[in-house]
Design a protein around this motif. Structure first.
Motif, short mmCIF file in Angstrom:
data_model
loop_
_atom_site.label_atom_id
_atom_site.label_comp_id
_atom_site.label_asym_id
_atom_site.label_seq_id
_atom_site.Cartn_x
_atom_site.Cartn_y
_atom_site.Cartn_z
N GLY A 172 0.84 -1.20 0.00
CA GLY A 172 0.00 0.00 0.00
C GLY A 172 0.87 1.24 0.00
O GLY A 172 2.11 1.17 0.07
N TRP B 92 -8.37 2.02 -3.38
CA TRP B 92 -7.08 1.96 -2.69
C TRP B 92 -6.20 0.88 -3.33
O TRP B 92 -4.99 1.05 -3.45
CB TRP B 92 -7.29 1.64 -1.22
CG TRP B 92 -8.06 2.66 -0.44
CD1 TRP B 92 -8.72 3.76 -0.94
CD2 TRP B 92 -8.31 2.65 0.96
NE1 TRP B 92 -9.35 4.42 0.07
CE2 TRP B 92 -9.12 3.77 1.24
CE3 TRP B 92 -7.94 1.80 1.98
CZ2 TRP B 92 -9.55 4.06 2.54
CZ3 TRP B 92 -8.36 2.09 3.28
CH2 TRP B 92 -9.15 3.21 3.55
N ARG B 93 -6.82 -0.21 -3.73
CA ARG B 93 -6.05 -1.30 -4.32
C ARG B 93 -5.50 -0.88 -5.70
O ARG B 93 -4.38 -1.24 -6.06
CB ARG B 93 -6.90 -2.57 -4.43
CG ARG B 93 -7.50 -3.02 -3.10
CD ARG B 93 -7.92 -4.45 -3.11
NE ARG B 93 -6.74 -5.32 -2.97
CZ ARG B 93 -6.79 -6.65 -3.03
NH1 ARG B 93 -7.94 -7.26 -3.22
NH2 ARG B 93 -5.69 -7.35 -2.90
N ASN C 29 -0.94 12.88 -3.39
CA ASN C 29 -1.86 12.59 -2.29
C ASN C 29 -2.04 13.80 -1.37
O ASN C 29 -2.27 13.63 -0.17
CB ASN C 29 -1.38 11.38 -1.51
CG ASN C 29 -1.55 10.09 -2.29
OD1 ASN C 29 -2.61 9.47 -2.25
ND2 ASN C 29 -0.52 9.69 -3.03
N GLN D 291 -4.73 2.19 -6.49
CA GLN D 291 -3.62 3.09 -6.20
C GLN D 291 -2.37 2.31 -5.84
O GLN D 291 -1.26 2.64 -6.29
CB GLN D 291 -3.98 4.03 -5.05
CG GLN D 291 -2.87 5.00 -4.71
CD GLN D 291 -3.12 5.76 -3.42
OE1 GLN D 291 -3.51 5.17 -2.41
NE2 GLN D 291 -2.89 7.07 -3.44
N SER E 124 0.38 4.88 -7.17
CA SER E 124 -0.25 6.21 -7.13
C SER E 124 -0.01 7.00 -8.42
O SER E 124 -0.06 8.23 -8.42
CB SER E 124 0.23 7.01 -5.91
OG SER E 124 -0.70 8.02 -5.56
N PHE F 215 -9.65 -4.40 1.33
CA PHE F 215 -9.50 -2.95 1.21
C PHE F 215 -10.41 -2.44 0.09
O PHE F 215 -10.70 -3.17 -0.87
CB PHE F 215 -8.06 -2.59 0.89
CG PHE F 215 -7.12 -2.62 2.06
CD1 PHE F 215 -6.92 -1.49 2.84
CD2 PHE F 215 -6.43 -3.78 2.38
CE1 PHE F 215 -6.05 -1.50 3.91
CE2 PHE F 215 -5.55 -3.81 3.46
CZ PHE F 215 -5.37 -2.67 4.23
N GLU G 160 -3.51 -4.51 0.35
CA GLU G 160 -3.87 -3.48 -0.63
C GLU G 160 -3.46 -3.84 -2.05
O GLU G 160 -4.23 -3.73 -2.99
CB GLU G 160 -3.26 -2.13 -0.22
CG GLU G 160 -3.99 -1.49 0.95
CD GLU G 160 -3.67 -0.02 1.10
OE1 GLU G 160 -4.06 0.77 0.23
OE2 GLU G 160 -3.00 0.32 2.10
#
Length: 368
Positions: free
Chosen positions: A36, A106-107, A261, A109, A114, A102, A64
């Motif tokens: 993650g 999010w996964r 972010n 990302q 990202s 999750f 993640e």
């Protein structure tokens, strides 16, 4: 005689270089990660830290990141560090039991770093899975190893089940997970606003069965939970300070992640989670706490609800029917019970942690 002396001198020089890279006091570490967003900086810390010798990296698909993406991203990030060549492998793709995961954004990302581009590496994962790599790396050492976990404890639980004889080879298991007096972090505005679980922490929540087995294991566990990580909040001011001191490629990567972010930082919900656990490995004084037994809550229910991930297979890794659990209580960590005591980190030094990350990610890596 000249060739013999030359070879002898080369050996001395090589040994001297190894001492410079990994001093005699370096802590040997295996890093288990779900890849993650906060795992990336944690991995760069253990791969760059002058007092850590990173032996290898294990991952799984229960947290993640998904295994396929993790196996691409791990070598790409390692190439930015002082430890570009360590072995890496993935394990089981799902939690040991239950249907929780999750949030999908999010996964995504996690799988795409990202959206921050890094040069692709040609390195391939180990031919063995994560559990086998853990066992191999531990068996090859002549001293005890620290396990650092920054995701679900799926790999660790499966390793303990298959290789219980390896436990004496581990000096500490430093884990980011859980929480006791701090509120949980499952409820995130915009993603899980109406989630019923107000006390659990994500790494434990996605595979509470694995976590409970690890707390029963008797390993020397240090819990870097929300009680500690909530003391080290990432603010816009810190992001600006970090940007002003960027020198190395690892720091440049992390600066771009922070830029992408900024919304997360502005939400006031972004903390040093996994990176603080990574720093605790080399600087144990960053974890001041007490010894207590810990157990993990989970309650069976007959059927799933909106929080059930219907993409998971109906059978578990062990060949048993996958069961449903109450999402309101799954993964809550409690003090008490009959498990062996573990160290619960209660207090840290936020400024030291902030400074360390800047220093370690700015270690210059020689061109290869």
């Amino acid at each position: 005689m000249f060739p013999i002396r030359f070879i002898f001198c080369k050996s001395i020089i090589a040994g001297f270089i190894l001492l410079l890279v990994f001093p005699a006091s370096a802590v040997k570490v295996i890093y288990d990660t779900d890849m993650g967003i906060d795992d990336w900086s944690a991995m760069l810390v253990v791969a760059n830290h002058p007092d850590i010798e990173l032996l290898g990296i294990t991952s799984n698909g229960a947290g993640e990141g998904h295994c396929e993406a993790n196996m691409r991203n791990i070598p790409d990030l390692l190439a930015l560090s002082m430890s570009p060549d360590v072995p890496f492998a993935c394990g089981y793709h799902y939690p040991l039991d239950g249907y929780f995961a999750f949030p999908e954004p999010w996964r995504k990302q996690a799988d795409t770093l990202s959206g921050v581009a890094v040069p692709p590496s040609a390195r391939q994962p180990s031919k063995v899975n994560a559990v086998e790599l853990l066992h191999q790396l531990l068996s090859q050492q002549d001293e005890k190893v620290v396990l650092l976990t920054a995701g679900s404890l799926t790999n660790i639980a499966l390793w303990l089940q298959k290789y219980p004889q390896d436990k004496p080879l581990v000096s500490r298991l430093v884990m980011m997970g859980g929480g006791f007096d701090a509120p949980g972090n499952i409820i995130v505005p915009g993603f899980t606003t109406d989630h019923p679980n107000k006390k659990a922490e994500w790494n434990i929540y996605v595979d509470a069965i694995a976590a409970d087995r690890v707390f029963q294991s008797g390993l020397a566990i240090e819990v870097v939970g929300l009680d500690l990580t909530n003391q080290v909040k990432v603010t816009a001011q810190y992001a600006q300070r970090f940007k002003a001191q960027v020198k190395a490629e690892a720091a440049r990567f992390w600066d771009q992640v922070l830029d992408d972010n900024d919304w997360f930082i502005e939400s006031g919900e972004y903390y040093f989670w996994d990176v603080l656990a990574a720093l605790v490995v080399a600087d144990p004084h960053l974890c001041q706490g007490d010894m207590q037994p810990v157990w993990v809550e989970y309650q069976h229910v007959e059927k799933g609800d909106k929080w059930t991930d219907k993409n998971m297979p109906p059978m578990t890794e062990s060949g048993q029917p996958r069961r449903h659990y109450d999402p309101a209580t799954f993964g809550i960590t409690h003090i008490g019970g009959d498990n062996p005591p573990v160290k619960i980190c209660r207090h840290t030094e936020p400024q030291v942690a902030f400074d360390r990350l800047i220093e370690i990610l700015n270690i210059e890596v020689e061109a290869r």
